[in-house]
Design a protein around this motif. Structure first.
Motif, PDB file in Angstrom:
ATOM      1  N   ALA A 163       0.838  -1.208   0.000  1.00 32.58           N
ATOM      2  CA  ALA A 163       0.000   0.000   0.000  1.00 32.58           C
ATOM      3  C   ALA A 163       0.865   1.248   0.000  1.00 32.58           C
ATOM      4  O   ALA A 163       0.694   2.155   0.803  1.00 32.58           O
ATOM      5  N   SER A 164       1.805   1.314  -0.919  1.00 32.97           N
ATOM      6  CA  SER A 164       2.819   2.364  -0.895  1.00 32.97           C
ATOM      7  C   SER A 164       2.238   3.732  -1.250  1.00 32.97           C
ATOM      8  O   SER A 164       1.150   3.851  -1.813  1.00 32.97           O
ATOM      9  N   GLY A 165       3.008   4.751  -0.910  1.00 33.17           N
ATOM     10  CA  GLY A 165       2.600   6.130  -1.167  1.00 33.17           C
ATOM     11  C   GLY A 165       3.545   6.795  -2.145  1.00 33.17           C
ATOM     12  O   GLY A 165       3.769   6.318  -3.245  1.00 33.17           O
ATOM     13  N   GLY A 166       4.152   7.893  -1.705  1.00 33.79           N
ATOM     14  CA  GLY A 166       5.072   8.608  -2.570  1.00 33.79           C
ATOM     15  C   GLY A 166       5.072  10.089  -2.273  1.00 33.79           C
ATOM     16  O   GLY A 166       4.437  10.566  -1.325  1.00 33.79           O
ATOM     17  N   LEU A 167       5.778  10.826  -3.102  1.00 35.66           N
ATOM     18  CA  LEU A 167       5.941  12.263  -2.868  1.00 35.66           C
ATOM     19  C   LEU A 167       4.653  13.040  -3.121  1.00 35.66           C
ATOM     20  O   LEU A 167       4.429  14.088  -2.528  1.00 35.66           O
ATOM     21  N   CYS A 168       3.814  12.540  -4.021  1.00 27.78           N
ATOM     22  CA  CYS A 168       2.654  13.328  -4.427  1.00 27.78           C
ATOM     23  C   CYS A 168       1.392  12.993  -3.640  1.00 27.78           C
ATOM     24  O   CYS A 168       0.312  13.493  -3.951  1.00 27.78           O
ATOM     25  N   CYS A 169       1.498  12.157  -2.612  1.00 28.91           N
ATOM     26  CA  CYS A 169       0.294  11.665  -1.953  1.00 28.91           C
ATOM     27  C   CYS A 169      -0.455  12.757  -1.193  1.00 28.91           C
ATOM     28  O   CYS A 169      -1.650  12.599  -0.919  1.00 28.91           O
ATOM     29  N   VAL A 170       0.183  13.871  -0.871  1.00 29.77           N
ATOM     30  CA  VAL A 170      -0.510  14.935  -0.159  1.00 29.77           C
ATOM     31  C   VAL A 170      -1.692  15.453  -0.971  1.00 29.77           C
ATOM     32  O   VAL A 170      -2.728  15.834  -0.416  1.00 29.77           O
ATOM     33  N   LYS A 171      -1.584  15.451  -2.284  1.00 28.76           N
ATOM     34  CA  LYS A 171      -2.685  15.901  -3.144  1.00 28.76           C
ATOM     35  C   LYS A 171      -3.439  14.745  -3.770  1.00 28.76           C
ATOM     36  O   LYS A 171      -4.674  14.769  -3.857  1.00 28.76           O
TER      37      LYS A 171
END
Length: 471
Positions: A163-171
């Motif tokens: 269930a990974s995220g990343g740099l852009c997950c804030v938006k």
């Protein structure tokens, strides 16, 4: 004498694995079944420290769903554990082998089966590399937003598993928000489809979400239907320097409370900035205590950056520098993406924590990490997806020094305890694996843990799917 003992051990392993290998070869081509101990040993670990790994009996590299089904039927009949793997870029030991297991590497199942611009979906196999998918859909004017720092290497199957995220997950959110449907091979070899291709659908329990983040413990994902978005405009990045982490975290709170929706909001502490400069001579400001990167991909990013820059100055930023163009923006993002590699170079080994806290308590966590660093006399750099409170305190240590290794492990655990005390979670996107099993039980509590084990029992009654992980 030593060599003869090694050869004798290899002969024993070959005999023991013989029936298993013979059964596997009944449904797999010879080149897809690896038994050389030197080769199989190279599949034993992911990138996590302090996570034990066993010796696989065999590594299989299927190319079709039918071949995966054959592997799982064989494993169930012989009661052999199966450890699914992608690119092994994980940071929790979730892909580590267990003794005598079948390592099921899905990297050869790497086809993008469909890109549909009307329905805005992509249908992919699990071995597709994240960056490869992003570039492919970009040619259709679309975007697949989840972008882990390892996006040039990590696979979609691995992203789904953790269930990974990343740099852009804030938006744009995390992987779970983009998985519409899955084809999953169950422990007994049956094929199950979950979810849908439609934009909406609420029929039955949401088993798709159940598999996202399950770390290969419930079934083998062999196909995924992924939601896409229209490709946004190129983003522009702003860099703001602060004389304290507290001031930088205050700026984060002001930005989010002000209703701004940055496409990226990342924080690098002083230790991280210096590590990146030492590795790549990036020219980042080493006088700063914290560097905040904010980005917007709106129709007027310059105006958004100006508004956020004013909030940073109000929070005490000593300097605010907006990028002038996409190239300058990409340079700043490159510095952020190489943070974890640069910290590893400090001492040769790192333990990367993955604690997520409410944004309002981000400053308390970073201050607490600094105290833990001083207490254990260790270098601990902090990089964070500040916009959603997901921090990566990274403990740098010499793995050849037993005393330093002990202090590293203790500091890692203290950081997780601090995260829970602040109302957070032990993992925002890296998963539990082997590394955080004890902490998962503390976070969930006994009733929750009992229910999760019951779910595992339904899908994997013989306990052969990635045993020893999560619980």
């Amino acid at each position: 004498m030593i060599m003869s003992r090694i050869e004798a051990r290899r002969d024993e392993d070959t005999v023991a694995a013989g029936p298993l290998v013979d059964r596997l070869l009944g449904g797999l081509p010879a080149e897809a079944v690896l038994t050389d101990p030197d080769v199989t040993a190279s599949y034993a670990n992911d990138m996590a420290s302090f996570c034990p790994a066993g010796s696989p009996a065999v590594v299989v590299l299927p190319r079709t769903v039918e071949q995966v089904q054959h592997v799982m039927r064989t494993a169930t009949e012989l009661r052999v554990p199966v450890v699914p793997q992608g690119a092994r870029t994980g940071l929790s030991g979730a892909a580590n082998a267990s003794d005598g297991c079948i390592v099921l590497s899905l990297t050869k199942m790497d086809r993008i089966l469909e890109i549909d611009p009307v329905d805005r979906i992509a249908v992919v196999e699990p071995g597709v590399v994240n960056a490869t998918l992003s570039r492919a859909v970009g040619e259709h004017g679309l975007a697949y937003p989840p972008d882990p720092s390892s996006w040039e290497m990590c696979t979609i199957g691995g992203n789904i598993g953790t269930a990974s995220g990343g740099l852009c997950c804030v938006k744009y959110g995390v992987t779970a928000e983009y998985v519409l449907g899955l084809d999953v091979v169950l422990a007994d070899g049956r094929l199950m489809s979950t979810g849908r291709r439609t934009a909406k659908g609420v029929a039955g329990y949401d088993l798709t979400r159940l598999f996202v983040g399950s770390e290969g413990s419930l079934g083998i994902v062999v196909r995924a239907v992924l939601a896409l978005r229209p490709k946004p405009p190129e983003q522009l990045v702003l860099a703001a320097e602060f004389s304290s982490s507290a001031a930088a975290c205050d700026a984060v709170c002001r930005i989010m409370a002000g209703g701004h929706v940055p496409s990226l909001l990342e924080l690098m502490d002083r230790t991280t900035v210096r590590a990146v400069n030492d590795m790549a001579r990036m020219g980042l400001p080493e006088s700063t205590e914290a560097l905040l990167l904010a980005a917007f991909d709106t129709t007027d990013p310059a105006a958004d950056l100006a508004a956020v820059g004013a909030l940073c100055e109000a929070a005490g930023a000593t300097q605010v520098v907006p990028a002038e163009d996409a190239a300058e923006s990409e340079l700043l993002l490159t510095a952020r993406r190489m943070s974890l590699v640069a910290l590893e170079a400090v001492k040769g080994t790192t333990m990367i924590d993955d604690v997520c806290v409410p944004r309002s308590r981000l400053g308390e966590l970073i201050d607490g990490v600094e105290r833990i660093s001083e207490k254990h006399r260790l270098t601990i750099g902090v990089v964070a997806h500040a916009g959603d409170g997901n921090t990566h305190p990274t403990v740098c240590f010499d793995a050849q020094d037993p005393e330093e290794s002990r202090r590293a492990r203790e500091s890692f655990d203290e950081i997780m305890a601090l995260g829970l005390q602040l109302g957070g979670t032990i993992t925002g996107e890296h998963g539990v694996g082997v590394l955080k099993k004890e902490w998962l039980a503390r976070e969930l509590g006994p009733v929750n843990l009992e229910m999760q084990r019951a779910v595992k029992q339904v899908f994997d009654p013989h306990g052969i799917l990635n045993p020893g992980k999560l619980f």
